[in-house]
Design a protein around this motif. Structure first.
Motif, PDB file in Angstrom:
ATOM      1  N   ILE A 146       0.835  -1.201   0.000  1.00 21.64           N
ATOM      2  CA  ILE A 146       0.000   0.000   0.000  1.00 21.64           C
ATOM      3  C   ILE A 146       0.871   1.253   0.000  1.00 21.64           C
ATOM      4  O   ILE A 146       0.520   2.274  -0.616  1.00 21.64           O
ATOM      5  CB  ILE A 146      -0.957  -0.017   1.201  1.00 21.64           C
ATOM      6  N   GLU A 147       2.012   1.185   0.677  1.00 25.60           N
ATOM      7  CA  GLU A 147       2.926   2.332   0.675  1.00 25.60           C
ATOM      8  C   GLU A 147       3.413   2.634  -0.744  1.00 25.60           C
ATOM      9  O   GLU A 147       3.561   3.800  -1.120  1.00 25.60           O
ATOM     10  CB  GLU A 147       4.121   2.055   1.591  1.00 25.60           C
ATOM     11  N   GLU A 148       3.670   1.597  -1.518  1.00 24.90           N
ATOM     12  CA  GLU A 148       4.091   1.805  -2.912  1.00 24.90           C
ATOM     13  C   GLU A 148       3.009   2.542  -3.688  1.00 24.90           C
ATOM     14  O   GLU A 148       3.291   3.473  -4.459  1.00 24.90           O
ATOM     15  CB  GLU A 148       4.401   0.464  -3.573  1.00 24.90           C
ATOM     16  N   GLN A 149       1.764   2.132  -3.497  1.00 25.65           N
ATOM     17  CA  GLN A 149       0.645   2.786  -4.179  1.00 25.65           C
ATOM     18  C   GLN A 149       0.497   4.227  -3.698  1.00 25.65           C
ATOM     19  O   GLN A 149       0.265   5.144  -4.503  1.00 25.65           O
ATOM     20  CB  GLN A 149      -0.657   2.010  -3.900  1.00 25.65           C
ATOM     21  N   LEU A 150       0.676   4.445  -2.400  1.00 27.89           N
ATOM     22  CA  LEU A 150       0.524   5.779  -1.819  1.00 27.89           C
ATOM     23  C   LEU A 150       1.542   6.761  -2.408  1.00 27.89           C
ATOM     24  O   LEU A 150       1.197   7.890  -2.777  1.00 27.89           O
ATOM     25  CB  LEU A 150       0.693   5.685  -0.305  1.00 27.89           C
ATOM     26  N   VAL A 151       2.786   6.315  -2.519  1.00 29.06           N
ATOM     27  CA  VAL A 151       3.841   7.182  -3.060  1.00 29.06           C
ATOM     28  C   VAL A 151       3.643   7.409  -4.557  1.00 29.06           C
ATOM     29  O   VAL A 151       3.887   8.509  -5.074  1.00 29.06           O
ATOM     30  CB  VAL A 151       5.228   6.569  -2.769  1.00 29.06           C
ATOM     31  N   GLU A 152       3.179   6.378  -5.267  1.00 29.23           N
ATOM     32  CA  GLU A 152       2.921   6.534  -6.702  1.00 29.23           C
ATOM     33  C   GLU A 152       1.808   7.549  -6.952  1.00 29.23           C
ATOM     34  O   GLU A 152       1.881   8.360  -7.884  1.00 29.23           O
ATOM     35  CB  GLU A 152       2.535   5.179  -7.303  1.00 29.23           C
ATOM     36  N   LEU A 153       0.769   7.534  -6.120  1.00 26.68           N
ATOM     37  CA  LEU A 153      -0.345   8.462  -6.262  1.00 26.68           C
ATOM     38  C   LEU A 153       0.026   9.880  -5.847  1.00 26.68           C
ATOM     39  O   LEU A 153      -0.554  10.851  -6.339  1.00 26.68           O
ATOM     40  CB  LEU A 153      -1.533   7.991  -5.416  1.00 26.68           C
ATOM     41  N   ASN A 154       0.985   9.974  -4.916  1.00 26.92           N
ATOM     42  CA  ASN A 154       1.355  11.271  -4.349  1.00 26.92           C
ATOM     43  C   ASN A 154       2.870  11.424  -4.387  1.00 26.92           C
ATOM     44  O   ASN A 154       3.547  11.298  -3.365  1.00 26.92           O
ATOM     45  CB  ASN A 154       0.846  11.379  -2.909  1.00 26.92           C
ATOM     46  N   PRO A 155       3.437  11.688  -5.559  1.00 24.12           N
ATOM     47  CA  PRO A 155       4.894  11.717  -5.704  1.00 24.12           C
ATOM     48  C   PRO A 155       5.580  12.797  -4.867  1.00 24.12           C
ATOM     49  O   PRO A 155       6.787  12.719  -4.648  1.00 24.12           O
ATOM     50  CB  PRO A 155       5.100  11.962  -7.203  1.00 24.12           C
ATOM     51  N   HIS A 156       4.835  13.796  -4.401  1.00 23.67           N
ATOM     52  CA  HIS A 156       5.431  14.860  -3.598  1.00 23.67           C
ATOM     53  C   HIS A 156       5.271  14.607  -2.095  1.00 23.67           C
ATOM     54  O   HIS A 156       5.521  15.500  -1.298  1.00 23.67           O
ATOM     55  CB  HIS A 156       4.797  16.207  -3.953  1.00 23.67           C
ATOM     56  N   LEU A 157       4.875  13.384  -1.733  1.00 30.22           N
ATOM     57  CA  LEU A 157       4.559  13.083  -0.341  1.00 30.22           C
ATOM     58  C   LEU A 157       5.727  13.340   0.602  1.00 30.22           C
ATOM     59  O   LEU A 157       5.534  13.765   1.744  1.00 30.22           O
ATOM     60  CB  LEU A 157       4.104  11.619  -0.229  1.00 30.22           C
TER      61      LEU A 157
END
Length: 286
Positions: A146-157
């Motif tokens: 899920i972290e991979e998906q989260l960072v992909e969706l929000n590259p500026h996180l």
């Protein structure tokens, strides 16, 4: 109950009643946040901690803004968890289980450090940060996925200023409208970390597993918990009703202090290392 022993250091007078219980059979152990502080994870209920206003389950389920705030802030927390290592107390507790002095660990912590330290029989009554569940189809995912998906969706996180963390662990997302929440890759449903939020009940089967550990023990050892959450008090009351001695080790006051045979005001790592040294020097009932 025998007269209560209350000490502010780990000494022979405090350890002897605990060793006596271990000679009759293994102890059950309940752990709280104080067990993980030596690994660098803050105890937000300890003395001197700032006031907290944790998210409750209804806020998470009904308000998208709360969900955005959770996922943004927990990303930072997850990075901390994955770099955190078990401390001497975790390792001593795993060794106590290995040699038969402990029959299992019931933990209120969600950090997974007992498992990483080598404990085998662990019931994480409040869940684990390492798992995520879809509330629609029931599919489980690893938090890492899920972290991979989260960072992909929000590259500026991870950009400075995108998420502002407050001292109590809360988070403010500075671009909340643009922030995207991860969703289930099977059905597109709502994801929730597999942890028990405020206002949410511990799953019945999970709590029954915790009760079984207490029932099969010679006594209950409570480590690093203020017992502010009902889960711990219920297990303490089970031990009391079954006539088992209760031992509490915590730096601050707890809601169970008056019901403890032994009350030690000390750090849990210091206590567990001292207990292990004593147990390894004497035969243990198995």
């Amino acid at each position: 109950m025998k007269s209560q022993v209350v000490v502010h250091e780990v000494n022979d007078s405090a350890l002897e009643p605990i060793l006596e219980a271990i000679r009759r059979g293994p102890l059950s152990v309940l752990t709280g946040a104080g067990v993980s502080t030596d690994s660098g994870i803050p105890d937000y209920r300890g003395e001197g901690s700032p006031p907290r206003h944790p998210m409750n389950v209804q806020q998470f389920l009904t308000d998208e803004r709360y969900r955005k705030r959770y996922w943004a802030g927990s990303h930072r927390g997850w990075k901390t968890f994955t770099s955190t290592q078990p401390n001497a107390g975790h390792r001593a507790l795993a060794r106590l289980e290995e040699i038969g002095a402990v029959n299992g660990v019931i933990t209120q912590n969600v950090d997974g450090l007992h498992i990483h330290a080598g404990s085998k029989r662990v019931v994480d009554v409040h869940g684990s940060m390492s798992r995520v569940r879809c509330l629609d189809c029931g599919q489980y995912f690893s938090r890492a996925a899920i972290e991979e998906q989260l960072v992909e969706l929000n590259p500026h996180l991870d950009d400075p200023g995108f998420v502002t963390m407050s001292p109590d662990g809360d988070a403010e997302v500075n671009d909340i409208e643009g922030f995207q929440i991860p969703s289930c890759t099977v059905c597109g449903g709502m994801l929730k970390p597999d942890v028990v939020y405020f206002g949410e009940l511990v799953p019945v089967t999970r709590f029954a597993s915790a009760q079984a550990i207490v029932a099969e023990s010679s006594g209950l050892l409570i480590l690093g918990s203020s017992l502010a959450v009902n889960t711990g008090i219920r297990l303490l009351e089970q031990a009391r009703r079954e006539g088992k001695p209760i031992f509490i080790v915590n730096r601050g006051a707890t809601k169970g202090d008056s019901r403890a045979m032994v009350r030690i005001h000390a750090g849990t790592s210091e206590f567990l290392e001292a207990l292990l040294a004593q147990v390894e020097g004497a035969p243990v009932a198995v």
